[in-house]
Design a protein around this motif. Structure first.
Motif, mmCIF file in Angstrom:
data_model
loop_
_atom_site.group_PDB
_atom_site.id
_atom_site.type_symbol
_atom_site.label_atom_id
_atom_site.label_comp_id
_atom_site.label_asym_id
_atom_site.label_seq_id
_atom_site.Cartn_x
_atom_site.Cartn_y
_atom_site.Cartn_z
ATOM 1 N N MET A 177 9.813 -2.006 20.430
ATOM 2 C CA MET A 177 9.408 -2.274 19.376
ATOM 3 C C MET A 177 8.097 -1.357 19.313
ATOM 4 N N ASP A 178 7.660 -0.711 18.367
ATOM 5 C CA ASP A 178 6.636 0.120 18.144
ATOM 6 C C ASP A 178 5.544 -0.977 17.284
ATOM 7 N N GLY A 179 5.030 -1.698 17.817
ATOM 8 C CA GLY A 179 3.913 -2.458 17.047
ATOM 9 C C GLY A 179 3.027 -1.963 16.142
ATOM 10 N N ASN A 180 2.519 -0.987 16.459
ATOM 11 C CA ASN A 180 1.585 -0.265 15.612
ATOM 12 C C ASN A 180 2.217 0.443 14.374
ATOM 13 N N ALA A 181 3.524 0.775 14.660
ATOM 14 C CA ALA A 181 4.353 1.315 13.217
ATOM 15 C C ALA A 181 4.634 0.146 12.500
ATOM 16 N N LEU A 182 5.059 -1.097 13.093
ATOM 17 C CA LEU A 182 5.380 -2.284 12.218
ATOM 18 C C LEU A 182 4.044 -2.913 11.584
ATOM 19 N N ASN B 171 1.519 -0.709 10.551
ATOM 20 C CA ASN B 171 1.345 -0.002 9.456
ATOM 21 C C ASN B 171 2.321 0.065 8.154
ATOM 22 N N ALA B 172 3.383 -0.483 8.636
ATOM 23 C CA ALA B 172 4.494 -0.538 7.559
ATOM 24 C C ALA B 172 3.996 -1.787 6.598
ATOM 25 N N LEU B 173 3.550 -2.691 7.264
ATOM 26 C CA LEU B 173 3.349 -4.016 6.650
ATOM 27 C C LEU B 173 1.888 -3.648 5.620
ATOM 28 N N GLU B 174 1.192 -2.734 6.316
ATOM 29 C CA GLU B 174 -0.046 -2.551 5.429
ATOM 30 C C GLU B 174 0.318 -1.520 4.381
ATOM 31 N N ARG B 175 1.260 -0.695 4.588
ATOM 32 C CA ARG B 175 1.515 0.106 3.270
ATOM 33 C C ARG B 175 2.427 -0.492 2.318
ATOM 34 N N GLY B 176 2.757 -1.668 2.708
ATOM 35 C CA GLY B 176 3.773 -2.130 1.675
ATOM 36 C C GLY B 176 5.469 -2.064 1.914
ATOM 37 N N ASN B 177 5.674 -1.104 2.869
ATOM 38 C CA ASN B 177 7.057 -1.003 3.163
ATOM 39 C C ASN B 177 7.729 -2.185 3.585
#
Length: 82
Positions: free
Chosen positions: A1-6, A8-14
Protein backbone atom coordinates in the motif's frame (compact mmCIF):
# COMPACT_ATOMS: atom_id res chain seq x y z
CA UNK A 1 0.00 0.00 0.00
CA UNK A 2 1.23 3.48 -0.82
CA UNK A 3 0.28 5.50 2.24
CA UNK A 4 1.18 8.84 0.68
CA UNK A 5 -0.97 8.14 -2.38
CA UNK A 6 -3.86 7.21 -0.11
CA UNK A 7 -3.56 10.39 1.93
CA UNK A 8 -3.25 12.49 -1.23
CA UNK A 9 -6.37 10.87 -2.70
CA UNK A 10 -8.27 11.65 0.50
CA UNK A 11 -7.04 15.24 0.49
CA UNK A 12 -8.06 15.75 -3.15
CA UNK A 13 -11.47 14.24 -2.50
CA UNK A 14 -10.90 11.28 -4.84
CA UNK A 15 -11.73 9.12 -1.83
CA UNK A 16 -14.14 10.05 0.92
CA UNK A 17 -12.90 7.73 3.67
CA UNK A 18 -10.48 4.86 4.23
CA UNK A 19 -10.98 2.03 6.71
CA UNK A 20 -7.62 0.35 7.39
CA UNK A 21 -7.25 -2.94 9.21
CA UNK A 22 -3.81 -4.44 8.42
CA UNK A 23 -0.42 -2.77 8.04
CA UNK A 24 2.98 -3.94 6.83
CA UNK A 25 4.60 -2.85 10.10
CA UNK A 26 2.52 -3.18 13.23
CA UNK A 27 1.70 -1.56 15.43
CA UNK A 28 1.75 1.66 13.47
CA UNK A 29 3.57 4.50 15.23
CA UNK A 30 1.78 7.23 17.14
CA UNK A 31 3.20 9.68 14.60
CA UNK A 32 1.48 7.94 11.69
CA UNK A 33 -0.79 10.46 9.95
CA UNK A 34 -3.65 7.95 9.84
CA UNK A 35 -4.36 8.59 13.53
CA UNK A 36 -4.99 12.30 13.06
CA UNK A 37 -6.75 12.19 9.69
CA UNK A 38 -10.53 12.50 10.16
CA UNK A 39 -11.07 10.59 6.91
CA UNK A 40 -9.19 7.50 8.08
CA UNK A 41 -10.45 4.87 10.50
CA UNK A 42 -7.93 2.37 11.87
CA UNK A 43 -9.56 -0.84 13.06
CA UNK A 44 -8.17 -3.59 15.35
CA UNK A 45 -8.16 -6.46 12.84
CA UNK A 46 -11.93 -6.76 12.88
CA UNK A 47 -12.47 -6.88 9.13
CA UNK A 48 -12.24 -10.66 8.94
CA UNK A 49 -15.08 -13.06 9.55
CA UNK A 50 -14.90 -14.64 13.00
CA UNK A 51 -15.72 -18.29 13.39
CA UNK A 52 -17.59 -19.20 16.58
CA UNK A 53 -15.13 -21.91 17.64
CA UNK A 54 -12.18 -19.49 17.34
CA UNK A 55 -13.98 -16.89 19.41
CA UNK A 56 -14.90 -19.46 22.06
CA UNK A 57 -11.31 -20.74 22.23
CA UNK A 58 -9.90 -17.21 22.65
CA UNK A 59 -12.51 -16.34 25.26
CA UNK A 60 -11.90 -19.56 27.20
CA UNK A 61 -8.14 -19.00 27.20
CA UNK A 62 -8.55 -15.41 28.39
CA UNK A 63 -11.03 -16.47 31.07
CA UNK A 64 -8.50 -18.94 32.46
CA UNK A 65 -5.76 -16.31 32.32
CA UNK A 66 -8.03 -13.80 34.14
CA UNK A 67 -9.05 -16.40 36.74
CA UNK A 68 -5.42 -17.29 37.43
CA UNK A 69 -4.21 -13.69 37.57
CA UNK A 70 -2.33 -13.58 34.26
CA UNK A 71 -2.41 -10.80 31.67
CA UNK A 72 -5.12 -11.20 29.04
CA UNK A 73 -4.19 -11.69 25.40
CA UNK A 74 -5.47 -9.87 22.30
CA UNK A 75 -6.47 -6.72 24.16
CA UNK A 76 -7.65 -3.62 22.34
CA UNK A 77 -5.99 -0.37 23.39
CA UNK A 78 -8.90 2.07 23.29
CA UNK A 79 -6.55 5.02 23.68
CA UNK A 80 -4.75 4.06 20.46
CA UNK A 81 -7.90 3.05 18.66
CA UNK A 82 -7.08 -0.61 18.11
Amino acid sequence: MDGNALLNALERGNLVHAFLDVFIDEPISQECPYWSNPNVTVTPHIAAISFPQQVVDIFAENYLRWRDGFQLQNLIDFERGY
